[in-house]
Design a protein around this motif. Structure first.
Motif, mmCIF file in Angstrom:
data_model
loop_
_atom_site.group_PDB
_atom_site.id
_atom_site.type_symbol
_atom_site.label_atom_id
_atom_site.label_comp_id
_atom_site.label_asym_id
_atom_site.label_seq_id
_atom_site.Cartn_x
_atom_site.Cartn_y
_atom_site.Cartn_z
ATOM 1 N N ILE A 218 0.834 -1.205 0.000
ATOM 2 C CA ILE A 218 0.000 0.000 0.000
ATOM 3 C C ILE A 218 0.867 1.253 0.000
ATOM 4 O O ILE A 218 0.677 2.174 -0.789
ATOM 5 N N VAL A 219 1.843 1.266 0.902
ATOM 6 C CA VAL A 219 2.604 2.487 1.155
ATOM 7 C C VAL A 219 3.594 2.821 0.036
ATOM 8 O O VAL A 219 3.628 3.962 -0.459
ATOM 9 N N CYS A 220 4.382 1.863 -0.392
ATOM 10 C CA CYS A 220 5.503 2.157 -1.301
ATOM 11 C C CYS A 220 5.081 2.775 -2.632
ATOM 12 O O CYS A 220 5.660 3.792 -3.050
ATOM 13 N N PRO A 221 4.080 2.222 -3.337
ATOM 14 C CA PRO A 221 3.686 2.850 -4.607
ATOM 15 C C PRO A 221 3.146 4.270 -4.425
ATOM 16 O O PRO A 221 3.393 5.151 -5.252
ATOM 17 N N LEU A 222 2.397 4.487 -3.335
ATOM 18 C CA LEU A 222 1.817 5.809 -3.113
ATOM 19 C C LEU A 222 2.879 6.816 -2.685
ATOM 20 O O LEU A 222 2.778 8.002 -3.005
ATOM 21 N N VAL A 223 3.896 6.363 -1.981
ATOM 22 C CA VAL A 223 5.011 7.252 -1.634
ATOM 23 C C VAL A 223 5.773 7.634 -2.901
ATOM 24 O O VAL A 223 6.215 8.785 -3.054
ATOM 25 N N PHE A 224 5.918 6.693 -3.826
ATOM 26 C CA PHE A 224 6.533 7.000 -5.118
ATOM 27 C C PHE A 224 5.740 8.094 -5.839
ATOM 28 O O PHE A 224 6.314 9.079 -6.315
ATOM 29 N N LEU A 225 4.418 7.920 -5.903
ATOM 30 C CA LEU A 225 3.560 8.914 -6.568
ATOM 31 C C LEU A 225 3.626 10.253 -5.846
ATOM 32 O O LEU A 225 3.716 11.309 -6.480
ATOM 33 N N GLY A 226 3.591 10.211 -4.503
ATOM 34 C CA GLY A 226 3.682 11.445 -3.733
ATOM 35 C C GLY A 226 4.992 12.161 -3.963
ATOM 36 O O GLY A 226 5.034 13.388 -4.064
ATOM 37 N N GLY A 227 6.090 11.413 -4.079
ATOM 38 C CA GLY A 227 7.395 12.017 -4.346
ATOM 39 C C GLY A 227 7.446 12.674 -5.708
ATOM 40 O O GLY A 227 8.001 13.762 -5.863
ATOM 41 N N PHE A 228 6.851 12.021 -6.695
ATOM 42 C CA PHE A 228 6.816 12.578 -8.051
ATOM 43 C C PHE A 228 6.063 13.903 -8.067
ATOM 44 O O PHE A 228 6.535 14.904 -8.612
ATOM 45 N N VAL A 229 4.881 13.906 -7.446
ATOM 46 C CA VAL A 229 4.062 15.120 -7.387
ATOM 47 C C VAL A 229 4.760 16.208 -6.588
ATOM 48 O O VAL A 229 4.796 17.370 -6.991
ATOM 49 N N ASP A 230 5.340 15.837 -5.453
ATOM 50 C CA ASP A 230 5.972 16.822 -4.576
ATOM 51 C C ASP A 230 7.153 17.498 -5.252
ATOM 52 O O ASP A 230 7.375 18.701 -5.076
ATOM 53 N N SER A 231 7.909 16.747 -6.027
ATOM 54 C CA SER A 231 9.076 17.304 -6.699
ATOM 55 C C SER A 231 8.693 18.371 -7.712
ATOM 56 O O SER A 231 9.427 19.331 -7.919
ATOM 57 N N ILE A 232 7.514 18.218 -8.312
ATOM 58 C CA ILE A 232 7.077 19.149 -9.349
ATOM 59 C C ILE A 232 6.297 20.327 -8.779
ATOM 60 O O ILE A 232 6.540 21.476 -9.129
ATOM 61 N N ALA A 233 5.354 20.035 -7.885
ATOM 62 C CA ALA A 233 4.423 21.084 -7.470
ATOM 63 C C ALA A 233 4.193 21.174 -5.976
ATOM 64 O O ALA A 233 3.389 21.984 -5.523
ATOM 65 N N GLY A 234 4.874 20.351 -5.182
ATOM 66 C CA GLY A 234 4.618 20.335 -3.753
ATOM 67 C C GLY A 234 3.338 19.577 -3.437
ATOM 68 O O GLY A 234 2.612 19.146 -4.335
ATOM 69 N N LEU B 99 10.084 0.291 7.441
ATOM 70 C CA LEU B 99 9.061 0.739 6.494
ATOM 71 C C LEU B 99 9.424 2.103 5.919
ATOM 72 O O LEU B 99 9.331 2.331 4.704
ATOM 73 N N GLY B 100 9.857 3.019 6.768
ATOM 74 C CA GLY B 100 10.189 4.367 6.321
ATOM 75 C C GLY B 100 11.357 4.384 5.352
ATOM 76 O O GLY B 100 11.334 5.094 4.341
ATOM 77 N N LEU B 101 12.389 3.582 5.648
ATOM 78 C CA LEU B 101 13.561 3.539 4.773
ATOM 79 C C LEU B 101 13.232 2.887 3.431
ATOM 80 O O LEU B 101 13.682 3.343 2.371
ATOM 81 N N THR B 102 12.416 1.822 3.477
ATOM 82 C CA THR B 102 12.021 1.152 2.232
ATOM 83 C C THR B 102 11.165 2.074 1.375
ATOM 84 O O THR B 102 11.394 2.240 0.172
ATOM 85 N N ALA B 103 10.168 2.686 2.000
ATOM 86 C CA ALA B 103 9.311 3.619 1.267
ATOM 87 C C ALA B 103 10.111 4.810 0.776
ATOM 88 O O ALA B 103 9.836 5.372 -0.295
ATOM 89 N N GLY B 104 11.139 5.193 1.563
ATOM 90 C CA GLY B 104 11.982 6.312 1.167
ATOM 91 C C GLY B 104 12.703 6.067 -0.145
ATOM 92 O O GLY B 104 12.928 7.000 -0.929
ATOM 93 N N ILE B 105 13.064 4.807 -0.409
ATOM 94 C CA ILE B 105 13.706 4.469 -1.686
ATOM 95 C C ILE B 105 12.745 4.725 -2.836
ATOM 96 O O ILE B 105 13.120 5.268 -3.885
ATOM 97 N N PHE B 106 11.468 4.360 -2.627
ATOM 98 C CA PHE B 106 10.452 4.642 -3.641
ATOM 99 C C PHE B 106 10.243 6.152 -3.778
ATOM 100 O O PHE B 106 10.033 6.666 -4.881
ATOM 101 N N GLY B 107 10.286 6.856 -2.642
ATOM 102 C CA GLY B 107 10.153 8.309 -2.674
ATOM 103 C C GLY B 107 11.293 8.965 -3.424
ATOM 104 O O GLY B 107 11.098 9.943 -4.160
ATOM 105 N N ILE B 108 12.502 8.426 -3.251
ATOM 106 C CA ILE B 108 13.665 8.947 -3.973
ATOM 107 C C ILE B 108 13.451 8.800 -5.478
ATOM 108 O O ILE B 108 13.703 9.736 -6.255
ATOM 109 N N ALA B 109 12.972 7.625 -5.896
ATOM 110 C CA ALA B 109 12.723 7.388 -7.319
ATOM 111 C C ALA B 109 11.676 8.360 -7.858
ATOM 112 O O ALA B 109 11.841 8.944 -8.946
ATOM 113 N N GLY B 110 10.595 8.567 -7.100
ATOM 114 C CA GLY B 110 9.539 9.484 -7.526
ATOM 115 C C GLY B 110 10.034 10.917 -7.619
ATOM 116 O O GLY B 110 9.745 11.626 -8.591
ATOM 117 N N ASN B 111 10.785 11.347 -6.611
ATOM 118 C CA ASN B 111 11.329 12.706 -6.620
ATOM 119 C C ASN B 111 12.329 12.909 -7.746
ATOM 120 O O ASN B 111 12.364 13.970 -8.383
#
Length: 254
Positions: free
Chosen positions: A9-25, A206-218
């Motif tokens: 649940i968390v990892c894909p949505l953190v990826f999407l959140g990182g992508f959005v955050d990098s562009i528009a917050g 969980l935070g570190l794993t999701a953070g890797i997805f967040g890094i990719a999204g950002n």
């Protein structure tokens, strides 16, 4: 099995959140509910989200800095203003309910969306100025202070409002505004993360794993921003504002 479902649940949505955050917050409007959907206690959800968000924001901040979208003096000054505002906002939050902020935002969010839709010049100032005039610097500091108060008091969408304020009010070029927003977000994220870490309110694995997805999204978001700038930012900001508005309505109905 429950732990696996949590990660799914968390990892894909953190990826999407990182992508959005990098562009528009506003990526937290996607990533924080992802943690909450797993049923974890709210403080752990916030703390763990801060960890993955800080990891992702670090990458996008470095990308924006590498692309030359920051000015050192302006960044340092706005960081100090935002931190002072966040401290003041947190103090205010101890005495006043965030209900009043929610009421104001029910008016501000649709008004902001209408501004973006009907103002054809919104987010289109793409020329990177070599020197900023004093008025631009002063307005940037005021915006950082005011939104720092908002971030300390309530928080959601602060990066989006910062980007809009720096471009629409301070008249900064969108690239510089985005870079300044990133460095402020990174500073406030790390500050909040340290508080939650010392309080033991972070699920590290969980935070570190999701953070890797967040890094990719950002990382991908920063690349897309470089290619499309305002053309990408505008529709994504509208989507973020719509999500935020629906969330506010839902909070009132609950």
């Amino acid at each position: 099995m429950k732990r696996l479902i949590t990660f799914l649940i968390v990892c894909p949505l953190v990826f999407l959140g990182g992508f959005v955050d990098s562009i528009a917050g506003g990526g937290g409007l996607i990533s924080l509910p992802a943690y909450m959907m797993t049923g974890m206690p709210i403080h752990f959800a916030i703390g763990t989200n801060k960890l993955s968000s800080a990891m992702g924001t670090t990458v996008s901040t470095l990308q924006f800095a590498r692309n030359g979208y920051m000015k050192l003096k302006l960044s340092l000054m706005t960081i100090m203003a935002a931190l002072a505002g966040a401290f003041l906002g947190a103090r205010i939050a101890l005495h006043i309910s965030d209900y009043y902020f929610q009421i104001i935002l029910l008016v501000v969010l649709p008004a902001t969306a209408l501004y973006l839709v009907f103002n054809k010049q919104a987010l289109k100032n793409n020329k990177f100025a070599e020197r900023l005039v004093g008025k631009q610097v002063l307005l940037s500091l005021v915006i950082a202070l005011v939104l720092g108060i908002y971030d300390g008091f309530y928080g959601p969408g602060a990066g989006t409002f910062m980007l809009l304020g720096l471009t629409g009010i301070a008249k900064l070029p969108i690239n510089l505004a985005a870079g300044t927003t990133k460095i402020i977000n990174l500073t406030t994220n790390i500050t909040a993360l340290l508080v939650f870490l010392f309080s033991g309110k972070v699920f590290l694995i969980l935070g570190l794993t999701a953070g890797i997805f967040g890094i990719a999204g950002n990382y991908l978001g920063a690349i897309y921003f470089k290619r499309g700038g305002a053309k990408i930012a505008k529709p994504i900001i509208l989507i973020v504002l719509a999500i935020f508005f629906v969330k506010l309505i839902f909070d009132f109905i609950k």
